[in-house]
Design a protein around this motif. Structure first.
Motif, PDB file in Angstrom:
ATOM      1  N   GLY A  53       0.812  -1.214   0.000  1.00 36.84           N
ATOM      2  CA  GLY A  53       0.000   0.000   0.000  1.00 36.84           C
ATOM      3  C   GLY A  53       0.839   1.255   0.000  1.00 36.84           C
ATOM      4  O   GLY A  53       2.051   1.221   0.263  1.00 36.84           O
ATOM      5  N   THR A  54       0.178   2.373  -0.299  1.00 35.64           N
ATOM      6  CA  THR A  54       0.812   3.690  -0.295  1.00 35.64           C
ATOM      7  C   THR A  54      -0.137   4.678   0.372  1.00 35.64           C
ATOM      8  O   THR A  54      -1.343   4.656   0.104  1.00 35.64           O
ATOM      9  N   VAL A  55       0.403   5.531   1.231  1.00 39.20           N
ATOM     10  CA  VAL A  55      -0.380   6.598   1.851  1.00 39.20           C
ATOM     11  C   VAL A  55       0.261   7.928   1.485  1.00 39.20           C
ATOM     12  O   VAL A  55       1.436   8.168   1.771  1.00 39.20           O
ATOM     13  N   LEU A  56      -0.505   8.782   0.840  1.00 39.62           N
ATOM     14  CA  LEU A  56      -0.034  10.103   0.425  1.00 39.62           C
ATOM     15  C   LEU A  56      -0.818  11.164   1.183  1.00 39.62           C
ATOM     16  O   LEU A  56      -2.043  11.076   1.298  1.00 39.62           O
ATOM     17  N   SER A  57      -0.124  12.180   1.676  1.00 33.78           N
ATOM     18  CA  SER A  57      -0.815  13.241   2.403  1.00 33.78           C
ATOM     19  C   SER A  57      -0.072  14.555   2.233  1.00 33.78           C
ATOM     20  O   SER A  57       1.115  14.580   1.907  1.00 33.78           O
TER      21      SER A  57
END
Length: 221
Positions: A53-57
């Motif tokens: 997974g990838t989390v971008l913020s």
């Protein structure tokens, strides 16, 4: 005059509440949770599945927790089972799963406003049906021999140790495998039990003296 003053306060309060909700929505929308695992790049065994997974913020938004949540039911949340990751790009190894079972996965990200979830994807752990395994059987620390065991989809099994070919049946309950080798024409029927773990099965013979470990020769799912 008093009525006009109260109405003015009410209007200001509504505008403030509306603005606060809009701000929260903006903050929430600035976090993007992505599930990167697909059918093509899936890494699954009988009891594990790897989910990437990838989390971008936005740099001004603090993500306090992120990882993968999963369940045997659709729409898993952080109230179900989760992993907790440190990096924004990660691969979580989901362990202690049950063979031949469908699991639902989502990547999640948490901040002070709430939780953001990725799209949901479902994947299956591997099935024993129509698979062939190499059994290494140990009588003691010195003596051992090999056998090929086929688990047919109809619940029958074929045991071939190069000396005898015998037939029987098999049953998988959770990750516990029991199969019977029908040697009635020779001596009697063996009942053999083992436990699936990742890509191996470990077990004992009916008499408790012989131990064995099995690894798949061919897995056709």
């Amino acid at each position: 005059m008093k009525t006009y003053f109260l109405k003015t306060i009410a209007i200001v309060a509504v505008l403030f509440f509306s603005s606060s909700c809009d701000d929260d929505d903006d903050i929430q929308s600035d976090i993007l949770a992505i599930i990167d695992t697909t059918v093509e790049n899936l890494e699954a065994t009988y009891t594990t599945i790897n989910i990437s997974g990838t989390v971008l913020s936005d740099e001004y938004i603090e993500v306090t927790s992120k990882g993968v949540c999963w369940s045997t039911s659709p729409n898993p949340t952080i109230e179900d089972t989760i992993t907790t990751e440190i990096d924004d790009v990660f691969t979580s190894t989901i362990s202690n799963l049950t063979a031949n079972t469908t699991y639902y996965f989502r990547v999640y990200a948490v901040n002070d406003v709430g939780v953001t979830y990725s799209e949901e994807l479902s994947f299956n752990t591997l099935s024993l049906e129509d698979s062939i395994w190499d059994f290494e059987i140990f009588v003691d620390d010195i003596t051992s021999w090999n056998a090929s065991v086929t688990f047919n989809a109809d619940g029958t099994t074929v045991f071939d140790d190069a000396t005898n070919v015998v037939y029987g049946s098999w049953l998988l309950e959770g990750n516990v495998l029991t199969f019977n080798i029908d040697t009635s024409g020779l001596v009697y029927t063996y009942s053999v039990e083992g436990t699936l773990f990742e890509q191996t099965i470990n077990g004992v013979w009916e008499d408790g003296i012989m131990n064995w470990i099995a690894t798949p020769q061919i897995v056709e799912n």
